[in-house]
Design a protein around this motif. Sequence first.
Motif, PDB file in Angstrom:
ATOM      1  N   ASP A  43       0.828  -1.215   0.000  1.00 48.32           N
ATOM      2  CA  ASP A  43       0.000   0.000   0.000  1.00 48.32           C
ATOM      3  C   ASP A  43       0.866   1.271   0.000  1.00 48.32           C
ATOM      4  OD1 ASP A  43       0.975  -0.544   2.535  1.00 48.32           O
ATOM      5  OD2 ASP A  43      -0.778   0.271   3.562  1.00 48.32           O
ATOM      6  N   GLN A  44       2.180   1.110   0.085  1.00 46.15           N
ATOM      7  CA  GLN A  44       3.086   2.256   0.112  1.00 46.15           C
ATOM      8  C   GLN A  44       3.327   2.774  -1.307  1.00 46.15           C
ATOM      9  OE1 GLN A  44       4.310   3.444   3.149  1.00 46.15           O
ATOM     10  NE2 GLN A  44       2.914   1.922   3.979  1.00 46.15           N
ATOM     11  N   VAL A  45       3.261   4.062  -1.482  1.00 44.11           N
ATOM     12  CA  VAL A  45       3.462   4.675  -2.797  1.00 44.11           C
ATOM     13  C   VAL A  45       4.954   4.755  -3.109  1.00 44.11           C
ATOM     14  CG1 VAL A  45       3.081   6.758  -4.162  1.00 44.11           C
ATOM     15  CG2 VAL A  45       1.342   6.011  -2.535  1.00 44.11           C
ATOM     16  N   GLY A  46       5.318   4.378  -4.330  1.00 47.69           N
ATOM     17  CA  GLY A  46       6.711   4.515  -4.776  1.00 47.69           C
ATOM     18  C   GLY A  46       7.695   3.737  -3.936  1.00 47.69           C
ATOM     19  N   ILE A  47       7.367   2.491  -3.633  1.00 47.06           N
ATOM     20  CA  ILE A  47       8.151   1.678  -2.702  1.00 47.06           C
ATOM     21  C   ILE A  47       9.640   1.617  -3.054  1.00 47.06           C
ATOM     22  CG2 ILE A  47       7.589  -0.514  -3.837  1.00 47.06           C
ATOM     23  CD1 ILE A  47       7.708  -0.245  -0.115  1.00 47.06           C
ATOM     24  N   PHE A  48       9.983   1.578  -4.337  1.00 50.55           N
ATOM     25  CA  PHE A  48      11.391   1.515  -4.721  1.00 50.55           C
ATOM     26  C   PHE A  48      11.920   2.856  -5.221  1.00 50.55           C
ATOM     27  CE2 PHE A  48      10.299  -3.000  -4.969  1.00 50.55           C
ATOM     28  CZ  PHE A  48      11.287  -3.491  -4.130  1.00 50.55           C
ATOM     29  N   ARG A  49      11.057   3.826  -5.294  1.00 50.41           N
ATOM     30  CA  ARG A  49      11.460   5.150  -5.768  1.00 50.41           C
ATOM     31  C   ARG A  49      11.902   6.039  -4.614  1.00 50.41           C
ATOM     32  NH1 ARG A  49       7.885   8.879  -6.415  1.00 50.41           N
ATOM     33  NH2 ARG A  49       6.190   7.390  -6.579  1.00 50.41           N
ATOM     34  N   LYS A  50      11.169   5.986  -3.516  1.00 47.42           N
ATOM     35  CA  LYS A  50      11.496   6.809  -2.350  1.00 47.42           C
ATOM     36  C   LYS A  50      12.573   6.125  -1.510  1.00 47.42           C
ATOM     37  CE  LYS A  50       6.965   8.968  -1.950  1.00 47.42           C
ATOM     38  NZ  LYS A  50       5.790   9.165  -1.101  1.00 47.42           N
ATOM     39  N   SER A  51      13.446   6.921  -0.938  1.00 41.90           N
ATOM     40  CA  SER A  51      14.544   6.374  -0.133  1.00 41.90           C
ATOM     41  C   SER A  51      14.109   6.121   1.296  1.00 41.90           C
ATOM     42  CB  SER A  51      15.718   7.356  -0.125  1.00 41.90           C
ATOM     43  OG  SER A  51      16.220   7.512  -1.419  1.00 41.90           O
ATOM     44  N   GLY A  52      14.778   5.150   1.905  1.00 36.55           N
ATOM     45  CA  GLY A  52      14.602   4.899   3.323  1.00 36.55           C
ATOM     46  C   GLY A  52      15.561   5.771   4.113  1.00 36.55           C
ATOM     47  N   VAL A  53      15.600   5.561   5.423  1.00 40.34           N
ATOM     48  CA  VAL A  53      16.492   6.320   6.305  1.00 40.34           C
ATOM     49  C   VAL A  53      17.811   5.560   6.414  1.00 40.34           C
ATOM     50  CG1 VAL A  53      16.824   7.184   8.656  1.00 40.34           C
ATOM     51  CG2 VAL A  53      14.572   7.324   7.573  1.00 40.34           C
ATOM     52  N   LYS A  54      18.891   6.246   6.055  1.00 39.56           N
ATOM     53  CA  LYS A  54      20.211   5.621   5.953  1.00 39.56           C
ATOM     54  C   LYS A  54      20.618   4.864   7.220  1.00 39.56           C
ATOM     55  CE  LYS A  54      24.310   6.890   3.425  1.00 39.56           C
ATOM     56  NZ  LYS A  54      25.016   7.970   2.774  1.00 39.56           N
ATOM     57  N   SER A  55      20.423   5.467   8.391  1.00 45.91           N
ATOM     58  CA  SER A  55      20.847   4.833   9.647  1.00 45.91           C
ATOM     59  C   SER A  55      20.054   3.551   9.924  1.00 45.91           C
ATOM     60  CB  SER A  55      20.709   5.802  10.816  1.00 45.91           C
ATOM     61  OG  SER A  55      19.369   6.235  10.954  1.00 45.91           O
ATOM     62  N   ARG A  56      18.754   3.567   9.608  1.00 48.67           N
ATOM     63  CA  ARG A  56      17.934   2.364   9.834  1.00 48.67           C
ATOM     64  C   ARG A  56      18.286   1.268   8.832  1.00 48.67           C
ATOM     65  NH1 ARG A  56      12.730   5.856  10.547  1.00 48.67           N
ATOM     66  NH2 ARG A  56      12.426   5.240   8.376  1.00 48.67           N
ATOM     67  N   ILE A  57      18.584   1.660   7.606  1.00 49.25           N
ATOM     68  CA  ILE A  57      18.984   0.677   6.588  1.00 49.25           C
ATOM     69  C   ILE A  57      20.303   0.035   7.004  1.00 49.25           C
ATOM     70  CG2 ILE A  57      19.641   0.342   4.171  1.00 49.25           C
ATOM     71  CD1 ILE A  57      17.848   2.908   3.634  1.00 49.25           C
TER      72      ILE A  57
END
Length: 152
Positions: A43-57
């Motif tokens: 249900d998340q928009v742009g799942i591979f387009r938007k970046s995650g948070v570097k520290s959590r990744i």
Amino acid sequence: KVPDYRDKNVFGVPPIINMQRTGQPLPQSIQQAMRYVRSQCLDQVGIFRKSGVKSRIQCLRQMNEASPDHVRYDGQSAYDVADLLKQYFRDLPEPIFTSKLTDTFLQIYQFVPKEQRLPAVQAAIVLMPDENREVLQTLLYFLSDIASAEEN
């Protein structure tokens, strides 16, 4: 000199080494991440387009390396897990399509008539190592599921 992967469990480990270690070309934790995205994050928009948070990744990445068979993604950000998947495939030491076959695939798309491309690509895929072909199939099914969910 042959590369030594003893200090790595997930990232930067080629499918053949993972196959020798576990009997599966993709690490369990990466398969788990794909299942998580497929079941919890569509249900998340742009799942591979938007970046995650570097520290959590980075934290997820360390969890994967420390104990790849026991990573839990429950409650994680969809974008962090999607970014982790992108990093995994980006960090493979060789492309899934392999360096040896890159020119073959390029030439198929440059010189083979459009109506003959699909059988030509299928024939070239047969030349890929078995574990790479299995990873490709898993990845394509996964991306197809994501794309189908985006359409609905």
